[in-house]
Design a protein around this motif. Structure first.
Motif, PDB file in Angstrom:
ATOM      1  N   LEU A 114      16.182  -7.817  41.601  1.00 46.70           N
ATOM      2  CA  LEU A 114      14.817  -7.773  42.133  1.00 46.70           C
ATOM      3  C   LEU A 114      14.127  -6.508  41.630  1.00 46.70           C
ATOM      4  CD1 LEU A 114      15.691  -8.797  45.816  1.00 46.70           C
ATOM      5  CD2 LEU A 114      15.240 -10.256  43.828  1.00 46.70           C
ATOM      6  N   GLY A 115      12.910  -6.638  41.100  1.00 45.12           N
ATOM      7  CA  GLY A 115      12.208  -5.483  40.534  1.00 45.12           C
ATOM      8  C   GLY A 115      12.978  -4.919  39.362  1.00 45.12           C
ATOM      9  N   SER A 116      13.315  -5.793  38.421  1.00 45.12           N
ATOM     10  CA  SER A 116      14.272  -5.442  37.357  1.00 45.12           C
ATOM     11  C   SER A 116      13.738  -4.424  36.362  1.00 45.12           C
ATOM     12  CB  SER A 116      14.695  -6.714  36.608  1.00 45.12           C
ATOM     13  OG  SER A 116      13.562  -7.505  36.320  1.00 45.12           O
ATOM     14  N   ALA A 120      17.334  -0.932  32.537  1.00 42.46           N
ATOM     15  CA  ALA A 120      18.079   0.110  31.814  1.00 42.46           C
ATOM     16  C   ALA A 120      19.433   0.372  32.496  1.00 42.46           C
ATOM     17  CB  ALA A 120      17.247   1.381  31.731  1.00 42.46           C
ATOM     18  N   LYS A 121      19.395   0.642  33.814  1.00 37.71           N
ATOM     19  CA  LYS A 121      20.653   0.932  34.517  1.00 37.71           C
ATOM     20  C   LYS A 121      21.493  -0.327  34.709  1.00 37.71           C
ATOM     21  CE  LYS A 121      17.985   2.683  37.424  1.00 37.71           C
ATOM     22  NZ  LYS A 121      17.336   3.029  38.693  1.00 37.71           N
ATOM     23  N   THR A 122      20.807  -1.469  34.752  1.00 40.07           N
ATOM     24  CA  THR A 122      21.511  -2.735  34.994  1.00 40.07           C
ATOM     25  C   THR A 122      22.573  -2.988  33.942  1.00 40.07           C
ATOM     26  OG1 THR A 122      19.329  -3.477  35.637  1.00 40.07           O
ATOM     27  CG2 THR A 122      21.058  -5.146  35.575  1.00 40.07           C
ATOM     28  N   VAL A 141      13.880 -10.578  38.271  1.00 36.73           N
ATOM     29  CA  VAL A 141      12.672 -10.972  39.015  1.00 36.73           C
ATOM     30  C   VAL A 141      11.740  -9.769  39.005  1.00 36.73           C
ATOM     31  CG1 VAL A 141      11.751 -11.756  41.245  1.00 36.73           C
ATOM     32  CG2 VAL A 141      14.081 -12.419  40.557  1.00 36.73           C
ATOM     33  N   ASP A 142      10.552  -9.899  38.432  1.00 37.42           N
ATOM     34  CA  ASP A 142       9.637  -8.758  38.384  1.00 37.42           C
ATOM     35  C   ASP A 142       8.198  -9.267  38.260  1.00 37.42           C
ATOM     36  OD1 ASP A 142      10.362  -5.525  37.667  1.00 37.42           O
ATOM     37  OD2 ASP A 142       8.266  -6.160  37.450  1.00 37.42           O
ATOM     38  N   VAL A 143       7.248  -8.456  38.761  1.00 37.23           N
ATOM     39  CA  VAL A 143       5.822  -8.811  38.608  1.00 37.23           C
ATOM     40  C   VAL A 143       5.317  -8.531  37.197  1.00 37.23           C
ATOM     41  CG1 VAL A 143       4.724  -8.722  40.892  1.00 37.23           C
ATOM     42  CG2 VAL A 143       5.256  -6.583  39.713  1.00 37.23           C
ATOM     43  N   THR A 144       6.021  -7.691  36.458  1.00 38.74           N
ATOM     44  CA  THR A 144       5.515  -7.313  35.134  1.00 38.74           C
ATOM     45  C   THR A 144       6.070  -8.257  34.079  1.00 38.74           C
ATOM     46  OG1 THR A 144       5.537  -5.036  35.900  1.00 38.74           O
ATOM     47  CG2 THR A 144       5.142  -5.366  33.563  1.00 38.74           C
ATOM     48  N   GLU A 145       5.212  -9.139  33.597  1.00 40.28           N
ATOM     49  CA  GLU A 145       5.636 -10.221  32.701  1.00 40.28           C
ATOM     50  C   GLU A 145       6.305  -9.696  31.431  1.00 40.28           C
ATOM     51  OE1 GLU A 145       2.710 -13.187  31.983  1.00 40.28           O
ATOM     52  OE2 GLU A 145       3.837 -14.047  30.303  1.00 40.28           O
ATOM     53  N   GLY A 169       7.321 -12.947  39.056  1.00 45.83           N
ATOM     54  CA  GLY A 169       6.767 -13.242  40.371  1.00 45.83           C
ATOM     55  C   GLY A 169       6.839 -12.033  41.278  1.00 45.83           C
ATOM     56  N   ASP A 170       6.327 -12.246  42.474  1.00 44.96           N
ATOM     57  CA  ASP A 170       6.273 -11.201  43.500  1.00 44.96           C
ATOM     58  C   ASP A 170       7.464 -11.427  44.427  1.00 44.96           C
ATOM     59  OD1 ASP A 170       5.765  -9.714  45.769  1.00 44.96           O
ATOM     60  OD2 ASP A 170       3.630 -10.199  45.825  1.00 44.96           O
ATOM     61  N   PHE A 171       8.370 -10.456  44.467  1.00 40.60           N
ATOM     62  CA  PHE A 171       9.569 -10.724  45.271  1.00 40.60           C
ATOM     63  C   PHE A 171       9.267 -10.844  46.760  1.00 40.60           C
ATOM     64  CE2 PHE A 171      10.498  -6.075  44.001  1.00 40.60           C
ATOM     65  CZ  PHE A 171       9.885  -5.515  45.118  1.00 40.60           C
ATOM     66  N   GLU A 172       8.070 -10.438  47.171  1.00 45.36           N
ATOM     67  CA  GLU A 172       7.720 -10.642  48.582  1.00 45.36           C
ATOM     68  C   GLU A 172       7.296 -12.089  48.845  1.00 45.36           C
ATOM     69  OE1 GLU A 172       5.386  -7.500  50.589  1.00 45.36           O
ATOM     70  OE2 GLU A 172       5.477  -6.478  48.644  1.00 45.36           O
TER      71      GLU A 172
HETATM   72  C1  LIG Z   1      10.489   1.650  41.149  1.00 43.51           C
HETATM   73  S1  LIG Z   1      10.520   0.468  39.827  1.00 43.51           S
HETATM   74  C2  LIG Z   1      12.275   0.216  39.659  1.00 43.51           C
HETATM   75  C3  LIG Z   1      12.647  -0.380  38.329  1.00 43.51           C
HETATM   76  C4  LIG Z   1      14.145  -0.513  38.090  1.00 43.51           C
HETATM   77  N1  LIG Z   1      14.750  -1.485  38.995  1.00 43.51           N
HETATM   78  C5  LIG Z   1      14.829   0.822  38.254  1.00 43.51           C
HETATM   79  O1  LIG Z   1      15.677   0.946  39.136  1.00 43.51           O
HETATM   80  O2  LIG Z   1      14.530   1.729  37.482  1.00 43.51           O
HETATM   81  C6  LIG Z   1       9.998  -0.957  40.684  1.00 43.51           C
HETATM   82  C7  LIG Z   1      10.059  -2.238  39.871  1.00 43.51           C
HETATM   83  O3  LIG Z   1       9.800  -3.312  40.756  1.00 43.51           O
HETATM   84  C8  LIG Z   1       8.734  -4.096  40.277  1.00 43.51           C
HETATM   85  N2  LIG Z   1       7.995  -4.535  41.474  1.00 43.51           N
HETATM   86  C9  LIG Z   1       7.326  -3.754  42.360  1.00 43.51           C
HETATM   87  N3  LIG Z   1       6.839  -4.511  43.361  1.00 43.51           N
HETATM   88  C10 LIG Z   1       7.218  -5.789  43.074  1.00 43.51           C
HETATM   89  C11 LIG Z   1       7.029  -7.029  43.739  1.00 43.51           C
HETATM   90  N4  LIG Z   1       6.354  -7.103  44.879  1.00 43.51           N
HETATM   91  N5  LIG Z   1       7.571  -8.135  43.189  1.00 43.51           N
HETATM   92  C12 LIG Z   1       8.271  -8.073  42.013  1.00 43.51           C
HETATM   93  N6  LIG Z   1       8.473  -6.930  41.344  1.00 43.51           N
HETATM   94  C13 LIG Z   1       7.964  -5.803  41.873  1.00 43.51           C
HETATM   95  C14 LIG Z   1       7.921  -3.221  39.348  1.00 43.51           C
HETATM   96  O4  LIG Z   1       7.249  -3.971  38.358  1.00 43.51           O
HETATM   97  C15 LIG Z   1       9.013  -2.317  38.767  1.00 43.51           C
HETATM   98  O5  LIG Z   1       9.595  -2.883  37.625  1.00 43.51           O
END
Ligand SMILES: C[S@@+](CC[C@H](N)C(=O)[O-])C[C@H]1O[C@@H](n2cnc3c(N)ncnc32)[C@H](O)[C@@H]1O
Length: 353
Positions: A114-116, A120-122, A141-145, A169-172
């Motif tokens: 979620l919020g991938s 990098a760390k994954t 799963v991430d909002v940033t296409e 998509g929006d994980f919420e």
């Molecule tokens: C703080 S960054 C963390 C990125 C990565 N997981 C890391 O640990 O470095 C938050 C990530 O979550 C995504 N994100 C934030 N809100 C989101 C949402 N509501 N639904 C999906 N992705 C979301 C952002 O696009 C971003 O890639």
């Protein structure tokens, strides 16, 4: 929702085979990558609804998910490299030290993240699962296409045989679009992003994550820990001003997406540690009294000189608080993994029996 199979493209980053598609450990790339997009029209409505709701409150507020357009995602990557921003390198160090144990404990064939972001760390976890011989599928799963698409391209090249099913998509709102599990599943939620939820919605969200887990599945979550206020403040207010740019980026998003006329130069970046709630807040403070128009909403928003608008909370955790949040979501702690200085923690949990 739009589903797109990656088109065969001999000149793409993956492309070294024509007509039959590139190969990936026996899988044609077209079969290795599937991307589902759930954004588009309704996402714009969400931004509009959030902005209308947030900017008409007595204490103005915008949710942090709207930072992350392509530029916001790039700025976040730069933040992760800053000397003041200890969470990324600390979380990475914990992963380096524990990924093999996590792979053994979970036996995961698929990793849902979620919020991938750039994942990098994954890769540390993917490496460990790959070495253990269980890894088959990654579901970012991430909002940033652009992040989801780039990640899918890169990872199918890096891990022969890996299938990537990306969910833009929006994980919420879109957790129900995560495809059904293919076998033992590890859901990961890194970077301390869970701290962006205020306590009530945090527990609700954790319950939704728990719904993705079957009896053999696990959740691995990264959380920043309570510590010295000065260290925390510096992490969100770096010398180079990258975090300030990231914070102001939300105004560029509103200008572009909702025809607003914010001048980002009219706002100062503010980072503070609220020790009562044990969270860091980022705010934007108006330098002068002025009115902003949000064209798409036919909304005029007045700012007093010095007025602050909250753009993010980032909660800091203690072990008891985290255990009680997990418990409230029907999850039990399996491993508490931290660094020698107790700066950051990874928790591995599973559905309570
Ligand atoms: C703080 S960054 C963390 C990125 C990565 N997981 C890391 O640990 O470095 C938050 C990530 O979550 C995504 N994100 C934030 N809100 C989101 C949402 N509501 N639904 C999906 N992705 C979301 C952002 O696009 C971003 O890639």
């Amino acid at each position: 929702m739009a589903t797109a199979r990656k088109p065969t493209n001999p000149t793409s980053a993956n492309g070294h085979a024509a007509n039959g598609g590139t190969t990936n450990g026996g899988l044609a790339t077209d079969d290795a990558i599937q991307i589902d997009s759930h954004l588009g029209g309704p996402e714009h409505r969400t931004l509009a609804e959030d902005v209308l709701d947030g900017l008409t409150r007595p204490f103005k507020e915008l949710p942090p998910k709207h930072f992350y357009d392509a530029r916001g995602a790039e700025l976040f990557d730069r933040i992760c490299e800053l000397p003041e921003y200890y969470p990324t390198r600390t979380e990475r160090g914990i992963l380096d030290a524990t990924a093999a144990e996590i792979a053994t404990l979970t036996g995961a064939v698929e990793l849902v993240e979620l919020g991938s972001g750039t994942a990098a760390k994954t890769r540390v976890l993917l490496d460990a699962l790959h070495r253990a011989g269980t890894l088959e599928r990654y579901v970012p799963v991430d909002v940033t296409e652009s992040m989801v698409r780039d990640c899918a391209d890169e990872l199918t090249l890096e891990y022969p045989g890996l299938r990537v099913h990306g969910v833009i998509g929006d994980f919420e709102r879109h957790l129900d679009r995560v495809p059904p599990a293919d076998g033992p599943r590890l859901v990961v939620f890194l970077g301390g992003t869970i701290g962006n939820f205020p306590p009530g919605s945090r527990r609700r969200f954790l319950r939704q994550i728990a719904d993705l887990l079957g009896p053999r599945d696990h959740l691995l979550m990264g959380t920043d820990l309570v510590k010295d206020a000065g260290v925390l403040k510096d992490a969100y207010d770096d010398q180079q001003g990258v975090t300030a740019e990231f914070n102001r980026n939300v105004l560029h998003v509103l200008n572009r997406e909702l025809d607003a006329d914010f001048d980002p130069g009219d706002f100062d970046h503010v980072a503070l540690f609220d020790d009562r709630h044990e969270w860091v807040e980022m705010r934007l403070r108006a330098r002068r009294e002025h009115t902003v128009t949000v064209g798409a909403l036919e909304l005029d928003v007045h700012f007093d000189a010095g007025e602050e608008m909250r753009t993010e909370i980032s909660a800091k955790f203690t072990r008891p608080r985290l255990e009680s949040d997990l418990d409230a979501a029907g999850l039990q702690l399996v491993r508490w993994l931290t660094d020698p200085e107790d700066l950051f923690a990874l928790t591995l949990s599973r559905p309570s029996a």
